[in-house]
Scaffold this active site. Structure first.
Site, PDB file in Angstrom:
ATOM      1  N   SER A 139       2.731  -5.504   0.038  1.00 61.29           N
ATOM      2  CA  SER A 139       3.368  -5.567  -1.279  1.00 61.29           C
ATOM      3  C   SER A 139       4.812  -5.116  -1.135  1.00 61.29           C
ATOM      4  CB  SER A 139       2.638  -4.639  -2.253  1.00 61.29           C
ATOM      5  OG  SER A 139       3.380  -4.434  -3.447  1.00 61.29           O
ATOM      6  N   TYR A 152      -1.840   3.105  -4.550  1.00 65.66           N
ATOM      7  CA  TYR A 152      -1.609   1.693  -4.250  1.00 65.66           C
ATOM      8  C   TYR A 152      -0.409   1.544  -3.318  1.00 65.66           C
ATOM      9  CZ  TYR A 152      -0.741  -3.290  -4.813  1.00 65.66           C
ATOM     10  OH  TYR A 152      -0.541  -4.624  -4.573  1.00 65.66           O
TER      11      TYR A 152
END
Length: 253
Positions: A139, A152
């Site tokens: 990401s 995350y």
């Protein structure tokens, strides 16, 4: 990675980026196997796209990963591409341990241990293929943190470094490692993200990803233009400014 003639297994592809990639790769002339936890969604995908195979898999369950991977290899011995797509993202408040510990453990189990276990289940088979690829999914938040999602962010940073390390270890084998680094994309990964004004439209994201893969068959990191703001912040020397700008747009802050 070639664009057609592959046999591709994509766990976590019943929605969002995973499903969109599965459909595009299927249309491009690849054999695609979609994995997911919910049989109803798998059946809907198979009905909507004849030729796509499906398998039930829970990326938080080690036994499920081993069993599903074995099923896929048995049914599709030509398997040569695995895309470790599954992931979860949650808002956490680390000033209150009782509110984040369970969430953090679940995120690490799915986002980090899931891909590790998946790769462990398929690597011996992939090494028998003349042209194989492991696609990991990190990401933009692996490189610049979003304040509201610590676990995350950390899980995706771990996937980035895992990808870098595996690429070194597998350099003398037939297995390539490609890291997909999405920005915020209009999916249901987080509440409201599908309609967020800062999220990249899903179709536009997948269009750009497929174009990059087609134009750069030896690419190691798939970076759409929108994620480069995050990916290269430290190299450009504007990391602090990028952190501030990113978190000024955080709806969960």
């Amino acid at each position: 990675m070639r664009m057609s003639g592959n046999t591709i297994f994509i766990p976590g592809a019943t929605s969002g980026i995973g499903r969109a990639l599965a459909e595009r790769f299927h249309e491009a002339g690849n054999t695609v196997i979609v994995g997911g936890r919910r049989r109803q969604l798998l059946d809907e995908i198979a009905a909507a796209h004849p030729g796509i195979d499906t398998v039930e898999i829970d990326m938080a369950d080690p036994a499920s990963i081993v069993a599903a991977s074995a099923q896929v290899i048995a049914r599709h011995p030509d398997l040569n591409v695995v895309i470790a797509m599954a992931g979860i993202m949650r808002v956490e408040d680390w000033t209150h341990p009782e509110s984040f510990l369970s969430s953090a453990e679940q995120i690490v189990t799915t986002n980090v241990l899931g891909p590790i276990r998946l790769i462990g289940a398929v690597i011996e088979h992939l090494r028998t293929r003349a042209d194989a690829t492991i696609v990991t999914v990190s990401s933009g938040l692996a490189f610049v943190p979003l304040r509201s999602t610590p676990s995350y962010n950390a899980s995706k940073a771990a996937i980035h470094m895992l990808s870098e390390s595996l690429r070194l270890q597998l350099a003398d084998t037939s297995v390539r490692v490609v890291e997909l680094e999405p920005p915020a994309v209009a999916t249901d990964l987080m509440p409201g993200q599908r309609h967020s004004r800062i999220a990249m439209p899903l179709d536009h994201f997948v269009d750009e990803v497929m174009s990059i893969l087609a134009a750069e068959p030896d690419v190691t990191e798939v970076q759409v233009e929108r994620v480069k703001f995050l990916r290269h912040a430290e190299t450009r020397g504007d990391y602090s400014e990028v952190v501030a700008r990113l978190n000024a747009t955080d709806p969960h802050a």
